[in-house]
Motif scaffolding. Structure first.
Motif, short mmCIF file in Angstrom:
data_model
loop_
_atom_site.label_atom_id
_atom_site.label_comp_id
_atom_site.label_asym_id
_atom_site.label_seq_id
_atom_site.Cartn_x
_atom_site.Cartn_y
_atom_site.Cartn_z
N ARG A 92 0.85 -1.20 0.00
CA ARG A 92 0.00 0.00 0.00
C ARG A 92 0.89 1.25 0.00
NH1 ARG A 92 -5.38 -1.06 1.28
NH2 ARG A 92 -5.76 -3.22 1.90
N GLU A 252 -8.18 5.70 -2.79
CA GLU A 252 -7.30 4.54 -2.83
C GLU A 252 -7.74 3.60 -3.96
OE1 GLU A 252 -5.77 0.81 -0.05
OE2 GLU A 252 -6.78 2.52 0.87
N GLU A 254 -6.90 0.16 -6.36
CA GLU A 254 -6.21 -1.12 -6.44
C GLU A 254 -5.76 -1.32 -7.88
OE1 GLU A 254 -6.86 -5.70 -4.84
OE2 GLU A 254 -8.61 -4.49 -5.43
N GLN A 256 -3.42 -3.38 -10.80
CA GLN A 256 -2.76 -4.63 -11.19
C GLN A 256 -1.86 -4.37 -12.39
OE1 GLN A 256 -4.54 -8.85 -11.64
NE2 GLN A 256 -4.62 -8.03 -13.72
N ILE A 278 -0.33 -6.94 -7.59
CA ILE A 278 -1.46 -6.07 -7.25
C ILE A 278 -1.07 -5.22 -6.06
CG2 ILE A 278 -3.87 -5.99 -6.51
CD1 ILE A 278 -4.28 -8.68 -7.91
N HIS A 280 -1.88 -1.19 -3.88
CA HIS A 280 -2.81 -0.09 -3.65
C HIS A 280 -2.05 1.24 -3.72
CE1 HIS A 280 -6.22 -2.63 -2.16
NE2 HIS A 280 -5.21 -3.46 -1.94
N ASP A 282 -2.65 5.43 -3.20
CA ASP A 282 -3.54 6.47 -2.71
C ASP A 282 -2.77 7.79 -2.66
OD1 ASP A 282 -5.48 8.00 -1.55
OD2 ASP A 282 -5.37 7.05 0.44
#
Length: 285
Positions: A92, A252, A254, A256, A278, A280, A282
């Motif tokens: 993240r 945020e 997600e 890939q 994958i 995240h 933000d």
């Protein structure tokens, strides 16, 4: 006459213990005659000699039949796993454009990671290779294979040279895509693989425009195959950088990024890092 429950005195206990150590009547040492002790010692000596011999024989057979430079059996994935840099916890990446402290960690992580890709470093340990074809090599033994140079200049706007903040200062962050190593893998089956990225669980346009470096986000075939750490100790993983130019802010997302090419699997529901990654992202402002 002593009763059954009568407790022995200390002197009686000491005397009994002394007779256990050496019984002059039966000539026994700790309950056994010297002859018995000799037989027991010989038995255990022979037992441990045989055990050590079996262990040594097993180790010899293992080392004799195992190639120290190429694994005999490989049970890894046929498609390499994919990782990213910077590599934050839980994949993240979250930062505020107006707060340098929130993105300084990512910038420092990228600078540290790319230090091994400096031209001065690569020129000393690796060679310039002809692009577009696999670098097939012969030879056997430690350091018997050379590796191809991958200089950070090839990442252009994501090299950290033109922009030391890798775009984090302006809300256009760079993410580096890296393939895990699999010995003797001819990735792409003769076709140069490339990287594409898309947003999951959101409108496709949320990801905005992207730029890939090297051009078209390709992993050149000249960096394959990888021969292993001992025969090819200076091997440097090729990279693909993706720069998010107009990613939707204050949300945020997600994302890939997957590898595309013949023989590359990127949709295995049981292996989420096989041929893809994958994460995240933000970006706040």
């Amino acid at each position: 006459m002593a009763t059954f429950n009568e407790k022995k005195t200390c002197s009686q206990r000491m005397e009994a213990f002394g007779r256990f150590l050496w019984n002059p009547d039966t000539k026994e040492l700790m309950g056994r005659t010297p002859k018995n002790w000799v037989f027991i010692s010989l038995y255990y000596a022979a037992f441990y000699v045989v055990m050590c011999a079996l262990f040594a024989l097993s180790l010899f057979v293992l080392l004799y039949t195992t190639d120290p430079y190429t694994p005999t059996y490989q049970d890894r994935l046929k498609t390499p796993g994919v990782t990213i840099q910077p590599q934050p916890k839980d994949l993240r990446i979250s930062f505020n454009v107006s707060n340098p402290k929130s993105w300084k960690y990512y910038v420092n992580a990228l600078q540290d990671f790319l230090s091994a890709y400096n031209e001065s470093v690569q020129a000393k340990i690796n060679r310039n290779c002809t692009s577009g074809n696999y670098t097939i090599q012969s030879g056997y033994g430690p350091k018997s294979k050379f590796a191809c140079q991958f200089n950070r200049e090839m990442l252009k706007n994501c090299s950290g040279l033109e922009d030391p903040t890798f775009g984090y200062k302006t809300g256009q962050p760079c993410i580096l895509i890296r393939l895990n190593r699999i010995i003797n893998l001819l990735v792409g089956e003769g076709t140069t693989p490339n990287v594409t990225c898309a947003v999951l669980h959101a409108y496709p346009e949320s990801i905005g425009n992207m730029a890939f470096y090297p051009e078209n986000g390709t992993f050149d075939l000249s960096y394959f195959p990888y021969y292993g750490r001992q025969p090819q100790p200076t091997y440097t993983n090729p990279l693909v950088a993706v720069k998010f130019l107009t990613l939707k802010k204050n949300r945020e997302l997600e994302i890939q990024c997957k590898i595309n090419g013949p023989g590359i699997i990127s949709d295995n529901p049981y292996e989420k890092f096989e041929g893809r990654v994958i994460f995240h992202l933000d970006i706040k402002k």
